[in-house]
Enzyme design. Structure first.
Site, mmCIF file in Angstrom:
data_model
loop_
_atom_site.group_PDB
_atom_site.id
_atom_site.type_symbol
_atom_site.label_atom_id
_atom_site.label_comp_id
_atom_site.label_asym_id
_atom_site.label_seq_id
_atom_site.Cartn_x
_atom_site.Cartn_y
_atom_site.Cartn_z
ATOM 1 N N LYS A 1 0.834 -1.214 0.000
ATOM 2 C CA LYS A 1 0.000 0.000 0.000
ATOM 3 C C LYS A 1 0.869 1.265 0.000
ATOM 4 O O LYS A 1 0.562 2.246 -0.681
ATOM 5 C CB LYS A 1 -0.925 -0.030 1.223
ATOM 6 N N LYS B 1 0.329 11.441 5.977
ATOM 7 C CA LYS B 1 0.638 10.277 6.836
ATOM 8 C C LYS B 1 1.233 9.136 6.008
ATOM 9 O O LYS B 1 2.224 8.511 6.396
ATOM 10 C CB LYS B 1 -0.646 9.805 7.526
HETATM 11 N N1 LIG Z 1 -10.197 8.063 1.600
HETATM 12 C C1 LIG Z 1 -9.488 7.366 0.732
HETATM 13 O O1 LIG Z 1 -9.506 7.637 -0.492
HETATM 14 C C2 LIG Z 1 -8.648 6.191 1.201
HETATM 15 C C3 LIG Z 1 -8.249 5.244 0.246
HETATM 16 C C4 LIG Z 1 -7.540 4.125 0.665
HETATM 17 C C5 LIG Z 1 -7.189 3.968 2.000
HETATM 18 N N2 LIG Z 1 -7.556 4.923 2.904
HETATM 19 C C6 LIG Z 1 -7.184 4.673 4.310
HETATM 20 O O2 LIG Z 1 -8.345 4.144 4.935
HETATM 21 C C7 LIG Z 1 -8.409 4.589 6.301
HETATM 22 C C8 LIG Z 1 -9.714 5.352 6.525
HETATM 23 O O3 LIG Z 1 -9.693 6.474 5.655
HETATM 24 P P1 LIG Z 1 -10.975 7.419 5.472
HETATM 25 O O4 LIG Z 1 -10.642 8.318 4.333
HETATM 26 O O5 LIG Z 1 -12.211 6.619 5.448
HETATM 27 O O6 LIG Z 1 -10.903 8.245 6.835
HETATM 28 P P2 LIG Z 1 -12.102 9.023 7.553
HETATM 29 O O7 LIG Z 1 -11.462 9.977 8.472
HETATM 30 O O8 LIG Z 1 -13.074 9.518 6.536
HETATM 31 O O9 LIG Z 1 -12.841 7.868 8.386
HETATM 32 C C9 LIG Z 1 -12.343 7.325 9.577
HETATM 33 C C10 LIG Z 1 -13.501 6.975 10.489
HETATM 34 O O10 LIG Z 1 -12.953 6.472 11.709
HETATM 35 C C11 LIG Z 1 -13.693 7.043 12.781
HETATM 36 N N3 LIG Z 1 -12.843 7.051 13.970
HETATM 37 C C12 LIG Z 1 -11.758 7.806 14.213
HETATM 38 N N4 LIG Z 1 -11.236 7.512 15.413
HETATM 39 C C13 LIG Z 1 -12.017 6.541 15.945
HETATM 40 C C14 LIG Z 1 -11.992 5.813 17.168
HETATM 41 N N5 LIG Z 1 -11.034 6.021 18.086
HETATM 42 N N6 LIG Z 1 -12.952 4.894 17.384
HETATM 43 C C15 LIG Z 1 -13.919 4.674 16.470
HETATM 44 N N7 LIG Z 1 -13.989 5.321 15.290
HETATM 45 C C16 LIG Z 1 -13.049 6.243 15.039
HETATM 46 C C17 LIG Z 1 -14.061 8.425 12.322
HETATM 47 O O11 LIG Z 1 -15.162 8.950 13.042
HETATM 48 C C18 LIG Z 1 -14.382 8.177 10.858
HETATM 49 O O12 LIG Z 1 -15.733 7.856 10.654
HETATM 50 C C19 LIG Z 1 -7.159 5.443 6.514
HETATM 51 O O13 LIG Z 1 -6.166 4.654 7.094
HETATM 52 C C20 LIG Z 1 -6.779 5.890 5.113
HETATM 53 O O14 LIG Z 1 -5.408 6.197 5.005
HETATM 54 C C21 LIG Z 1 -8.303 6.015 2.546
#
Ligand SMILES: NC(=O)c1ccc[n+]([C@@H]2O[C@H](COP(=O)([O-])OP(=O)(O)OC[C@H]3O[C@@H](n4cnc5c(N)ncnc54)[C@H](O)[C@@H]3O)[C@@H](O)[C@H]2O)c1
Length: 300
Positions: free
Chosen positions: A171, A240
């Site tokens: 990744k 990050k």
């Molecule tokens: N957005 C993208 O395009 C994308 C693509 C691939 C991978 N990712 C990875 O996927 C992961 C999630 O990304 P995202 O964009 O959905 O992030 P986001 O911030 O939109 O979603 C994260 C969710 O986790 C929840 N959260 C945070 N802390 C928490 C806790 N302590 N307990 C419970 N819930 C909690 C938040 O409320 C939120 O709903 C990340 O690691 C990111 O790097 C994101």
């Protein structure tokens, strides 16, 4: 009876992935720090869990999609964490957590007779909604065999190793390229527009030529040219990922020169735009430096 899965983290990626699992017939027990995110899933028939431990008490397979390695560690191993649940056996991490955190949590779970499947994804919120993500699965083969039918609901499966952390390394390689392509595409397009080229023409030509990338094929037409800036990936998360990649490279004794420049670009974006800004707003950093705006037609 439908299989019950746990799902923690219903954000930009987690919500569409969990939504596809419900549509595929799985019963979900969900948890998120945001009450409104959970309520939206209760309305779709999912069960609410008040803590990660409650999710772990209700499902033997739990998927998580959380922002940072520290949050993943706290949610899984911290007080009230997932491992306190008596039912959980397999945890599938869809987040970008980095190889060392994946190995650390994998070992901690192993001591408790649980298995960590390292399974980050790529393809954005659009790919999560469409079920076309690239899913990079690493873990013990027999556990991977068990969870792959679930993961097929969200995308195309790539088995990249048997050790927790190998999915994460894959990744980080992918996201270094994604971060670099956004950074250089922003600079290049701004330069062309400053010289008088039409932004739509620039993107059309690049996409028919050798300069194309996922940034010019997807991010520019969808989010940058129409200036909606709603791709669904935060600048803070992009930074990050680049930092995690460089930390890994340094631990391996590698000096990644271009990647260091890419990190500086995203650090600047972090300071100028804020961690929560959509990462496609990076164009605004280049625009400010050049005193020009890249404004094209709305996405088709
Ligand atoms: N957005 C993208 O395009 C994308 C693509 C691939 C991978 N990712 C990875 O996927 C992961 C999630 O990304 P995202 O964009 O959905 O992030 P986001 O911030 O939109 O979603 C994260 C969710 O986790 C929840 N959260 C945070 N802390 C928490 C806790 N302590 N307990 C419970 N819930 C909690 C938040 O409320 C939120 O709903 C990340 O690691 C990111 O790097 C994101």
């Amino acid at each position: 009876m439908a299989e019950t899965l746990g799902f923690i983290g219903l954000g930009n990626m987690g919500a569409p992935m969990a939504g596809r699992l419900i549509d595929a017939g799985y019963e979900l027990v969900v948890h998120d720090a945001r009450a409104e995110a959970v309520a939206a899933f209760e309305a779709r028939g999912a069960r609410r869990a008040g803590s990660p431990a409650e999710v772990g008490a209700a499902a033997s397979v739990v998927l998580i999609s959380l922002p940072t390695p520290a949050i993943v560690e706290a949610v899984v191993l911290g007080e009230g964490g997932l491992v306190e649940g008596t039912a959980v056996r397999t945890v599938v991490d869809l987040s970008t957590t980095g190889p060392r955190m994946a190995a650390k949590i994998g070992a901690a779970l192993g001591e408790r007779g649980m298995v960590w499947v390292d399974s980050p994804v790529s393809g954005g919120a659009g790919g999560a909604k469409a079920g076309t993500l690239a899913v990079m699965v690493a873990g013990p083969p027999e556990t991977c065999d068990q969870v792959i039918p679930v993961l097929k609901v969200i995308g195309k499966i790539f088995r990249v190793g048997e050790r927790a952390g190998m999915g994460q390394t894959m990744k980080l390689v992918n996201n270094l390229l994604s971060a670099a392509s956004m950074a250089i595409s922003a600079e290049a397009v701004v330069m062309g527009v400053k010289a008088g080229l039409d932004p739509d023409t620039v993107i059309d030509v690049v996409n028919a030529g050798s300069g194309r990338s996922s940034s010019t094929l997807d991010k520019f037409p969808r989010s940058i040219l129409p200036r909606t800036f709603d791709y669904g990936f935060a600048t803070g998360l992009m930074y990050k990922d680049v930092k995690l990649c460089l930390d890994e490279a340094e631990a391996m004794g590698l000096s990644l020169w271009t990647a260091n420049a890419v990190r500086q670009v995203w650090f600047q974006a972090l300071n100028e735009l804020g961690a929560d800004s959509d990462f496609t707003k990076l164009i605004q950093v280049a625009e400010r430096a050049a005193a020009v705006e890249v404004r094209g037609k709305a996405a088709k």
